[in-house]
Write a protein that holds these residues in place. Structure first.
Motif, PDB file in Angstrom:
ATOM      1  N   TYR A 162     -26.271  22.379 -28.121  1.00  0.00           N
ATOM      2  CA  TYR A 162     -24.917  22.146 -27.375  1.00  0.00           C
ATOM      3  C   TYR A 162     -23.880  21.894 -28.190  1.00  0.00           C
ATOM      4  CZ  TYR A 162     -21.915  20.035 -23.868  1.00  0.00           C
ATOM      5  OH  TYR A 162     -20.844  19.766 -23.035  1.00  0.00           O
ATOM      6  N   TRP A 215     -12.590  12.834 -29.218  1.00  0.00           N
ATOM      7  CA  TRP A 215     -13.771  13.062 -29.367  1.00  0.00           C
ATOM      8  C   TRP A 215     -14.556  12.059 -30.382  1.00  0.00           C
ATOM      9  CZ3 TRP A 215     -18.519  12.663 -27.661  1.00  0.00           C
ATOM     10  CH2 TRP A 215     -19.653  13.049 -28.424  1.00  0.00           C
ATOM     11  N   GLU A 216     -13.871  12.318 -31.558  1.00  0.00           N
ATOM     12  CA  GLU A 216     -14.358  11.686 -32.912  1.00  0.00           C
ATOM     13  C   GLU A 216     -14.136  10.148 -32.602  1.00  0.00           C
ATOM     14  OE1 GLU A 216     -13.421  13.157 -36.617  1.00  0.00           O
ATOM     15  OE2 GLU A 216     -13.297  15.225 -35.973  1.00  0.00           O
ATOM     16  N   GLN A 275     -14.266  25.757 -27.726  1.00  0.00           N
ATOM     17  CA  GLN A 275     -12.948  25.404 -28.080  1.00  0.00           C
ATOM     18  C   GLN A 275     -12.506  26.147 -29.143  1.00  0.00           C
ATOM     19  OE1 GLN A 275     -13.398  21.589 -30.182  1.00  0.00           O
ATOM     20  NE2 GLN A 275     -11.478  20.855 -28.713  1.00  0.00           N
ATOM     21  N   ASN A 283     -16.406   8.838 -30.190  1.00  0.00           N
ATOM     22  CA  ASN A 283     -17.968   8.726 -30.543  1.00  0.00           C
ATOM     23  C   ASN A 283     -17.986   7.543 -31.520  1.00  0.00           C
ATOM     24  OD1 ASN A 283     -20.443  10.021 -30.983  1.00  0.00           O
ATOM     25  ND2 ASN A 283     -19.750  11.109 -32.831  1.00  0.00           N
ATOM     26  N   SER A 312      -9.395  16.788 -27.361  1.00  0.00           N
ATOM     27  CA  SER A 312      -8.896  17.049 -28.725  1.00  0.00           C
ATOM     28  C   SER A 312     -10.221  16.421 -29.629  1.00  0.00           C
ATOM     29  CB  SER A 312      -7.825  16.275 -29.119  1.00  0.00           C
ATOM     30  OG  SER A 312      -7.665  15.070 -29.164  1.00  0.00           O
ATOM     31  N   SER A 313     -10.366  17.118 -30.669  1.00  0.00           N
ATOM     32  CA  SER A 313     -11.428  16.598 -31.781  1.00  0.00           C
ATOM     33  C   SER A 313     -11.233  15.168 -32.103  1.00  0.00           C
ATOM     34  CB  SER A 313     -11.298  17.495 -32.709  1.00  0.00           C
ATOM     35  OG  SER A 313     -11.268  18.709 -32.616  1.00  0.00           O
ATOM     36  N   ARG A 344     -16.438  17.958 -24.491  1.00  0.00           N
ATOM     37  CA  ARG A 344     -15.797  17.935 -25.626  1.00  0.00           C
ATOM     38  C   ARG A 344     -14.949  18.902 -26.228  1.00  0.00           C
ATOM     39  NH1 ARG A 344     -20.078  16.894 -30.515  1.00  0.00           N
ATOM     40  NH2 ARG A 344     -18.203  17.867 -31.605  1.00  0.00           N
ATOM     41  N   LEU A 361     -21.629  13.076 -38.831  1.00  0.00           N
ATOM     42  CA  LEU A 361     -21.947  12.078 -37.991  1.00  0.00           C
ATOM     43  C   LEU A 361     -20.799  11.717 -36.897  1.00  0.00           C
ATOM     44  CD1 LEU A 361     -24.180  10.546 -36.832  1.00  0.00           C
ATOM     45  CD2 LEU A 361     -23.190   8.471 -38.066  1.00  0.00           C
ATOM     46  N   HIS A 362     -19.513  11.479 -37.365  1.00  0.00           N
ATOM     47  CA  HIS A 362     -18.409  11.104 -36.504  1.00  0.00           C
ATOM     48  C   HIS A 362     -17.891  12.380 -35.545  1.00  0.00           C
ATOM     49  CE1 HIS A 362     -17.337   7.204 -38.988  1.00  0.00           C
ATOM     50  NE2 HIS A 362     -18.545   7.033 -38.116  1.00  0.00           N
ATOM     51  N   GLN A 363     -18.039  13.326 -36.336  1.00  0.00           N
ATOM     52  CA  GLN A 363     -17.732  14.650 -35.343  1.00  0.00           C
ATOM     53  C   GLN A 363     -18.612  14.990 -34.348  1.00  0.00           C
ATOM     54  OE1 GLN A 363     -15.932  17.864 -37.669  1.00  0.00           O
ATOM     55  NE2 GLN A 363     -16.241  16.824 -39.316  1.00  0.00           N
ATOM     56  N   GLY A 364     -19.947  14.307 -34.442  1.00  0.00           N
ATOM     57  CA  GLY A 364     -20.972  14.379 -33.656  1.00  0.00           C
ATOM     58  C   GLY A 364     -21.572  15.840 -33.910  1.00  0.00           C
ATOM     59  N   THR A 402     -19.950  23.934 -27.536  1.00  0.00           N
ATOM     60  CA  THR A 402     -18.787  23.302 -27.407  1.00  0.00           C
ATOM     61  C   THR A 402     -17.813  23.811 -28.532  1.00  0.00           C
ATOM     62  OG1 THR A 402     -19.387  21.313 -28.545  1.00  0.00           O
ATOM     63  CG2 THR A 402     -19.841  21.192 -26.203  1.00  0.00           C
TER      64      THR A 402
END
Lengths: 493, 321
Positions: free
Chosen positions: A251, B105-106, A259, B109, B101-102, B97, A68-71, A255
């Motif tokens: 999506y 984003w994290e 990356q 988010n 950097s991850s 994103r 969830l946090h990493q989306g 991404t």
């Protein structure tokens, strides 16, 4: 391979967390028929007996929060609230031996090689059609056949460079191909993300197991795409990933891959075509684009060549492609080879081009164009699975044993109205793997989607995405239909 | 870098700066409220909304403390509320994103998920300060994470540009509303009733502690104006923001070896020189209100020139270049 359920297995499990675990006719990934764990699962099995269920539960939660946090989410269409969902992740790995994997690897390499030759042939001389191995009308009536691609030279004759092939395990434990995905296969990001989370959640178990790495996928797909670059630009080609945009269900994956490869993620509106050359609009002016890894369907890629109402695509892209100034991965029109009716001919296609027997078998398939087969199928709709030939993602499908009489009636009409559009297959007893469900380990049906890259050479990272039908008894593994996934381990010898 | 990416990074940064600013001002406001006459509460909320450039709720409840906090903080139908700004920052980040950097984003988010789920009534009744603090901390962490994990290249410079252009504009607006309200006559002296308002202004710019170090606790309007406008060391002064903006633009030009920064440079250079050489007495004599309006107008011009240069340029010019 018909849907005959075997007699109830006498084996019962009495130790937690396996008390809910049942064996049935389907091949079980974890247990032999006698209720003992298979060799490759022994260490995992022992660990599960030791770990208290609360601990497993805690790790499952840690994994979910991490996603969830990493989306790491996908979009559910047609809902206002909560449109982003995490793709359910099951804690327990699915484990394959290296010997099992080697057969899969050889079989997939053979299959993708033959399919590329088939596409090259279909869009040029049509030798295989002239020889009557694949019926002409089947090809030309295919929804995804692109007349516009006739005679176009694609780089290295590679039509399909990125593939995700769906495999299922049959009752005897051998693998068979259920579907080829040759257009814009998705899910590879989940394979990679699952592995990252797995390493975080079960570091010791993972470390002791000796699991073959999949981390080189990013580099492998990049060099595959680079190999497609136009010759005069091949020294340092500009490669981009073309996404339909942030509202597309995949999506996150777009991404993630951009990356991973270190390439630009572009939308149609970032690109423009001038004098048959594709440019992207950057802060420092326009920059020429050489290879496009496109995650947009053929229909939407260029409003001047295909659907004129598409606002996702790039006007003039097809002309630039035809002029050889830009490469597309995958090529346009590859859907003709993953049409579910053409699928039935893939074993013949392999024999025709490679003069070899197929290593991975197909699943028995009835073509409903044929009157005898059609009548046979219509009489047995309650036992068979019917699929629309051009669909994917579990849409347009009837699962006979789980259907209502009304649904069967509807499909009967659909088939009779347009028989070319449907095929039927036996209801497969997909193999079952252990899953962590409500504090217990239970068996759920799974399939396997390995990802194949075809550039200068064929690369298949060991494993793939194991998709799980999380509902008890369900055979549908698609994420859009309540499926989840788990990490897939291929062990070193 | 893609023009669209620059656009998203820029707005991500602006929205986050805006959310941070709103959290600080609302927090200060709630704190001041405790020491002031409840009769004036309505007019103070009106002023706060104006400083945040947010319209008042159409229900007309600007005397109701809870409803105003709800409107300015938690209401998604208010596009300038804290949750909306963080949502917009996160949505812009989501579009790029793979460029950030991850870690960035994290974090963003998570911040978005946590404020989105917040129950405004529960927070209002328990610890509004803690919530607002968590928003500010979230923004500070994000800046730290950005500085530590993202390449200080073109994209990073765009993030700085967005952040400081927004900051300069917000401080100018805040100062303007405050001085227009309290400093209507040249011979105005801060009375005991108003003292807290001036402290609040400084706190709203995270500047009260630094002010005392520079000028002692003797608060006068001229010094406050000088401090928040012209001080080169205070992170929340206009001059500081414009300095950083110029640094970021230079950094961008270097990172891309770009041409044609002409118009942006001219506007920015002029503004910077004015802030360097103008004296606060002259500014006040010449009319602070107009000075601040002009400042906001120049920020808008810099924004437009920047867009013409690297984001929204006409294709024809790019093809012939």
């Amino acid at each position: 391979m018909t849907a005959v359920s075997s007699p109830p297995n006498p084996v019962t499990f009495t130790t937690p967390p396996f008390t809910q675990y049942q064996l049935d006719g389907a091949y079980d990934e974890l247990f032999e028929d006698n209720g003992l764990p298979r060799g490759q699962y022994q260490a995992l099995y022992n660990r599960l007996l030791e770990l208290p269920p609360e601990e497993l539960h805690r790790r499952q939660q840690a994994a979910d929060v991490s996603f969830l946090h990493q989306g790491i989410t996908f979009t559910v269409y047609g809902r206002e609230e909560g449109t982003e969902r995490i793709f359910p992740y099951d804690l327990l790995p699915r484990i394959l031996t290296n010997a099992e994997w080697k057969t899969v690897e050889k079989g997939l390499t053979q299959r993708i090689t033959a399919l590329n030759k088939f596409l090259r042939d279909v869009y040029h001389d049509g030798q295989i059609l002239a020889d009557g191995v694949v019926p002409k009308d089947l090809v030309y009536s295919c929804k995804h056949y692109r007349r516009e691609m006739r005679g176009i030279q694609v780089p290295r004759d590679i039509y399909v460079s990125v593939v995700g092939t769906d495999l299922v395990r049959l009752d005897d434990g051998s693998f068979a191909v259920l579907e080829d995905n040759l257009r814009v296969p998705s899910g590879v990001s989940y394979m990679l993300a699952n592995r990252q989370v797995m390493k975080r959640v079960f570091p010791h178990l993972f470390g002791n197991y000796g699991v073959r790495s999949i981390d080189h996928y990013g580099q492998a797909i990049l060099s595959t795409l680079r190999s497609l670059a136009p010759v005069n630009r091949s020294a340092d080609p500009t490669i981009v990933l073309l996404t339909p945009g942030v509202y597309n269900s995949a999506y996150f994956e777009h991404t993630f891959l951009a990356q991973l490869m270190g390439i630009e993620l572009v939308e149609g509106r970032d690109l423009l075509v001038h004098n048959n050359v594709v440019y992207m609009r950057t802060t420092a002016g326009l920059r020429q684009v050489d290879v496009i890894y496109r995650r947009i369907d053929d229909d939407f890629i260029d409003p001047l060549a295909f659907r004129p109402d598409s606002i996702l695509g790039v006007p003039g892209l097809f002309n630039a492609y035809r002029a050889g100034n830009v490469a597309l991965g995958n090529a346009i029109g590859t859907g003709v080879a993953d049409d579910k009716a053409i699928y039935a001919y893939v074993p013949a296609i392999i024999r025709y081009y490679l003069n070899e027997d197929p290593i991975l078998p197909n699943v028995e398939t009835y073509l409903l164009d044929d009157k005898a087969q059609r009548n046979y199928v219509i009489d047995r709709l309650d036992q068979l699975v019917v699929k629309a030939v051009g669909e994917s993602g579990g849409y347009g499908m009837l699962i006979g044993p789980h259907s209502t009489a009304a649904e069967r009636e509807k499909f009967k009409e659909l088939i009779q109205a347009n028989p070319r559009n449907y095929i039927a297959q036996p209801t497969l007893n997909l193999s079952r793997a252990p899953c962590f469900i409500n504090g217990q380990v239970e068996a759920r049906h799974v399939d396997l989607r390995p990802y194949i890259l075809y550039g200068k050479r064929v690369t298949i990272v060991p494993g793939g995405l194991t998709r799980v039908a999380l509902k008890r008894g369900s055979l549908v593994v698609n994420s859009s239909q309540g499926g989840g996934s788990k990490d897939t381990w291929v062990l070193y010898e | 870098m893609l023009s669209r990416v620059a656009d998203s990074l820029y707005w991500m940064s602006r929205y986050l700066e805006r959310a941070e600013n709103a959290a600080r001002l609302i927090d200060v406001h709630l704190n001041l409220r405790l020491d002031q006459s409840p009769k004036l509460s309505g007019s103070r909320w009106v002023r706060l909304a104006a400083s945040l450039q947010t319209p008042l709720p159409s229900t007309g409840d600007h005397n109701d403390d809870f409803k105003m906090v709800d409107w300015l903080t938690f209401d998604f139908s208010n596009t300038n509320s804290i949750v909306s700004c963080i949502g917009a920052a996160r949505e812009n980040a989501r579009h790029v994103r793979e460029q950030i950097s991850s870690e960035m984003w994290e974090h963003l988010n998570q911040l978005h998920l946590s404020v989105k789920q917040a129950d405004s009534e529960v927070i209002w009744l328990s610890q509004p300060h803690q919530f607002l603090q968590s928003v500010k901390d979230g923004a500070y962490f994000f800046q730290g994470i950005t500085d530590s994990t993202m390449n200080h290249g073109e994209g990073w410079h765009f993030i700085q540009i967005g952040r400081y252009i927004e900051r300069a504009r917000l401080i100018a607006c805040l100062l303007d509303i405050h001085f227009t309200t309290f400093h209507q006559k040249p011979d105005y002296v801060i009375g005991s009733d108003d003292y807290l308002e001036w402290v609040g202004l400084l706190q709203g710019c995270a500047a009260f502690e630094s002010y005392r170090k520079v000028y002692t606790a003797d608060v006068t309007p001229i010094r406050v104006a000088e401090f928040l406008l012209l001080n080169t060391e205070l992170p929340h002064s206009v001059c500081f923001a414009i300095d950083r903006l110029q640094d970021a633009l230079n950094g961008y030009a270097e990172a891309t070896e770009t041409r044609k920064v002409g118009r942006v440079y001219r506007t920015l250079g002029r503004l910077r020189a004015a802030l360097d050489f103008d004296q606060i007495d002259e500014i006040i004599a010449g009319g602070l209100h107009n000075y601040l309006l002009d400042l906001q107008e120049q920020c808008a011009q810099i924004h437009e020139a920047l867009y013409k240069m690297c984001i929204d340029y006409p294709i024809e010019t790019a093809l012939t270049a």
